[in-house]
Design a protein around this motif. Structure first.
Motif, PDB file in Angstrom:
ATOM      1  N   ARG A  15       0.834  -1.201   0.000  1.00 57.76           N
ATOM      2  CA  ARG A  15       0.000   0.000   0.000  1.00 57.76           C
ATOM      3  C   ARG A  15       0.874   1.259   0.000  1.00 57.76           C
ATOM      4  N   ILE A  16       0.271   2.343  -0.475  1.00 60.27           N
ATOM      5  CA  ILE A  16       0.973   3.620  -0.491  1.00 60.27           C
ATOM      6  C   ILE A  16       0.993   4.176   0.927  1.00 60.27           C
ATOM      7  N   GLN A  17       2.184   4.463   1.403  1.00 60.94           N
ATOM      8  CA  GLN A  17       2.337   4.988   2.768  1.00 60.94           C
ATOM      9  C   GLN A  17       2.237   6.505   2.779  1.00 60.94           C
ATOM     10  N   SER A  18       2.879   7.161   1.814  1.00 64.86           N
ATOM     11  CA  SER A  18       2.834   8.621   1.770  1.00 64.86           C
ATOM     12  C   SER A  18       3.046   9.110   0.347  1.00 64.86           C
ATOM     13  N   VAL A  19       2.472  10.287   0.063  1.00 64.16           N
ATOM     14  CA  VAL A  19       2.630  10.957  -1.222  1.00 64.16           C
ATOM     15  C   VAL A  19       2.812  12.443  -0.921  1.00 64.16           C
ATOM     16  N   GLY A  20       3.882  13.032  -1.409  1.00 67.35           N
ATOM     17  CA  GLY A  20       4.075  14.447  -1.143  1.00 67.35           C
ATOM     18  C   GLY A  20       5.299  15.003  -1.823  1.00 67.35           C
ATOM     19  N   PRO A  21       5.455  16.332  -1.797  1.00 65.86           N
ATOM     20  CA  PRO A  21       6.605  16.967  -2.462  1.00 65.86           C
ATOM     21  C   PRO A  21       7.928  16.480  -1.892  1.00 65.86           C
ATOM     22  N   THR A  22       8.905  16.334  -2.770  1.00 64.02           N
ATOM     23  CA  THR A  22      10.250  15.987  -2.347  1.00 64.02           C
ATOM     24  C   THR A  22      10.791  17.094  -1.455  1.00 64.02           C
ATOM     25  N   ASP A  23      11.231  16.724  -0.250  1.00 60.48           N
ATOM     26  CA  ASP A  23      11.732  17.742   0.674  1.00 60.48           C
ATOM     27  C   ASP A  23      13.155  17.498   1.119  1.00 60.48           C
ATOM     28  N   GLY A  24      13.804  16.525   0.513  1.00 63.12           N
ATOM     29  CA  GLY A  24      15.190  16.250   0.854  1.00 63.12           C
ATOM     30  C   GLY A  24      15.365  15.332   2.041  1.00 63.12           C
ATOM     31  N   ALA A  25      14.273  15.043   2.759  1.00 64.37           N
ATOM     32  CA  ALA A  25      14.371  14.147   3.906  1.00 64.37           C
ATOM     33  C   ALA A  25      14.597  12.720   3.426  1.00 64.37           C
ATOM     34  N   PRO A  26      15.489  11.982   4.060  1.00 62.37           N
ATOM     35  CA  PRO A  26      15.760  10.605   3.618  1.00 62.37           C
ATOM     36  C   PRO A  26      14.549   9.706   3.831  1.00 62.37           C
ATOM     37  N   ARG A  27      14.240   8.934   2.821  1.00 59.77           N
ATOM     38  CA  ARG A  27      13.144   7.971   2.912  1.00 59.77           C
ATOM     39  C   ARG A  27      13.686   6.603   2.513  1.00 59.77           C
ATOM     40  N   PRO A  28      14.453   5.988   3.389  1.00 62.70           N
ATOM     41  CA  PRO A  28      15.104   4.718   3.042  1.00 62.70           C
ATOM     42  C   PRO A  28      14.074   3.642   2.718  1.00 62.70           C
TER      43      PRO A  28
END
Length: 467
Positions: free
Chosen positions: A32-45
């Motif tokens: 399932r999709i966990q999150s959708v949003g603008p790229t903010d530079g935060a690491p999403r491993p």
């Protein structure tokens, strides 16, 4: 496996999110999709990171009506009117198709769907003349990894009268499937009823079949409602009582949001209004409808203004089943019909239907038609990760500024870079993941040739189909 798609241009089809440039989509290990949003530079491993640069993300495309077993006869009836198609395939070929061929056709058809960005199909499988044929349909879909609504439909080729003023209720096999192979509504392959419209059955059977479907908790899909059946002595036949399925259901208090109708070319305006008023759905298969002689599709008629049309491909015996081309055709018709009407009646030009409306028909409105709008159809947190990534860097798409226009009016199957179903990648870097595809296609061609070698090859050689 967790996946992050980063830096993608996402057409979410979610009204609260809209289109996001430089978007990150995070997919959890439950698909399932966990999150959708603008790229903010935060690491999403994640277990896999997909670079979305130069790609457009859309929800997986949805084909709300096809007959998968006929994949083995691509183009066979392309030059036949619908009567010839029915006589050749339903009366002639269906009775000679072996379960192994049904499995192959279903599997290969699903793989072809994935190749052009389709992640969900509704298969009105009218080839289940034995339990082995039904099993073959189910297993073919499961083997492909596609999301499927298998609409169990009275069989062709079993020698019984299911379609001519029939007094036979829907086959009991549907209950067998519901309590057995297709009992799980959360699985990738789920069950529906391919219901017969009023011109095929008695009024009593029409109502009894609705009761059966609802007792089993199944959605009903009515194929052939309002579709032309050629010439003959009865003019405007779809205004005649025996052909008004939608009105009959409404008058008996049965019409509801768990129903979808396919085609609708010549439905009267009042029936189109009934579909909208009762929250039911309407699916159009524009290309096949025009090729087979059903006439102009319903797209662009004033009476469909209150409807959210879904899209379908119908049958590969007429044309390549692609929702990419179906969206394009729908958009053209939705603009052309009112424009011609305005010209002929000396009215002002009408407002153009936007390209994104066709994309909506191929995604979220298709999900609504199948009752799956809470599961698929948008790129939203909590929805299944049925996602298509389209390459916008090639010569066809690079100069197109509007991403919805790029998808609807310019994209081809070769522009589909990646496809996911429930978070599982089924097309990667422009190639199907299924390693056996070449062998499967070869075997399918051989199976189709074997069927044609031992029976009617032309409509006139097949038994008469009286539909």
């Amino acid at each position: 496996m967790t996946i992050t798609i980063y830096g993608v241009l996402a057409i979410t089809m979610d009204e609260s999110l809209e289109t996001i440039d430089q978007c990150d989509i995070v997919i959890a290990d439950d698909g399932r999709i966990q999150s959708v949003g603008p790229t903010d530079g935060a690491p999403r491993p994640a277990d896999e990171m997909i670079d979305g640069t130069g790609l457009i993300a859309i929800p997986g495309l949805i084909d709300t009506h096809r007959h998968s077993w006929l994949e083995m006869f691509r183009g066979l009836t392309a030059d036949l009117p619908v009567g010839g198609y029915r006589q050749l395939t339903k009366s002639g070929i269906a009775q000679r198709v072996h379960p192994d061929a049904v499995h192959l056709a279903t599997l290969v058809g699903d793989l072809a769907a994935v190749d052009c960005g389709i992640t969900t199909v509704a298969d009105l499988a009218h080839i289940g003349r034995t339990a082995d044929h039904l099993d073959a349909s189910v297993q073919g879909h499961r083997d492909s990894g596609l999301r499927v609504v298998l609409a169990h439909t009275p069989a062709n080729g079993d020698g019984e009268n299911w379609y001519v003023n029939s007094e036979r209720r829907h086959p009991a096999d549907i209950a067998w499937l519901r309590t057995g192979a297709l009992a799980d509504d959360d699985a990738l392959v789920v069950l529906a009823m391919g219901a017969r419209p009023l011109h095929c059955v008695t009024p009593e059977v029409l109502q009894a079949d609705v009761a059966t479907a609802r007792d089993l908790g199944l959605r009903l899909i009515y194929d052939g409602a309002g579709a032309a059946t050629g010439g003959g002595p009865v003019r405007r036949r779809w205004s005649q009582p025996g052909h008004r399925t939608v009105a009959a259901l409404a008058e008996s208090g049965l019409l509801g949001p768990d129903m979808g109708f396919v085609h609708g070319n010549h439905l009267e305006d009042d029936e189109l209004g009934m579909i909208a008023d009762h929250g039911a759905g309407l699916s159009v298969a524009s290309e096949v409808e025009m090729l087979c002689g059903y006439g102009l599709p319903v797209c662009g008629r004033d009476a469909v203004a209150g409807l959210r049309l879904a899209l379908s491909t119908d049958v590969a015996a007429y044309a390549d089943p692609s929702i990419l081309t179906a969206m394009r055709t729908m958009l053209m018709l939705s603009r052309a019909r009112p424009a011609s009407s305005a010209y002929l009646t000396n009215r002002e030009e009408t407002t153009q239907v936007p390209a994104v409306a066709a994309l909506r028909a191929g995604t979220i409105d298709g999900a609504r038609f199948l009752g799956l709008q809470d599961r698929i159809g948008t790129l939203s947190p909590g929805r299944a990760a049925d996602i298509v990534l389209i390459d916008r860097t090639g010569p066809r798409l690079a100069a197109v500024r509007d991403p919805a226009v790029a998808v609807v009016l310019f994209a081809q199957s070769e522009d589909v870079r990646h496809v996911m179903v429930q978070g599982r990648i089924v097309k990667r870097d422009g190639r199907l993941v299924e390693a056996r595809r070449s062998d499967l296609v070869r075997r399918l061609v051989d199976a189709g040739s074997a069927v044609l070698a031992h029976g009617a090859k032309r409509a006139e050689d097949a038994p008469l189909w009286n539909f």
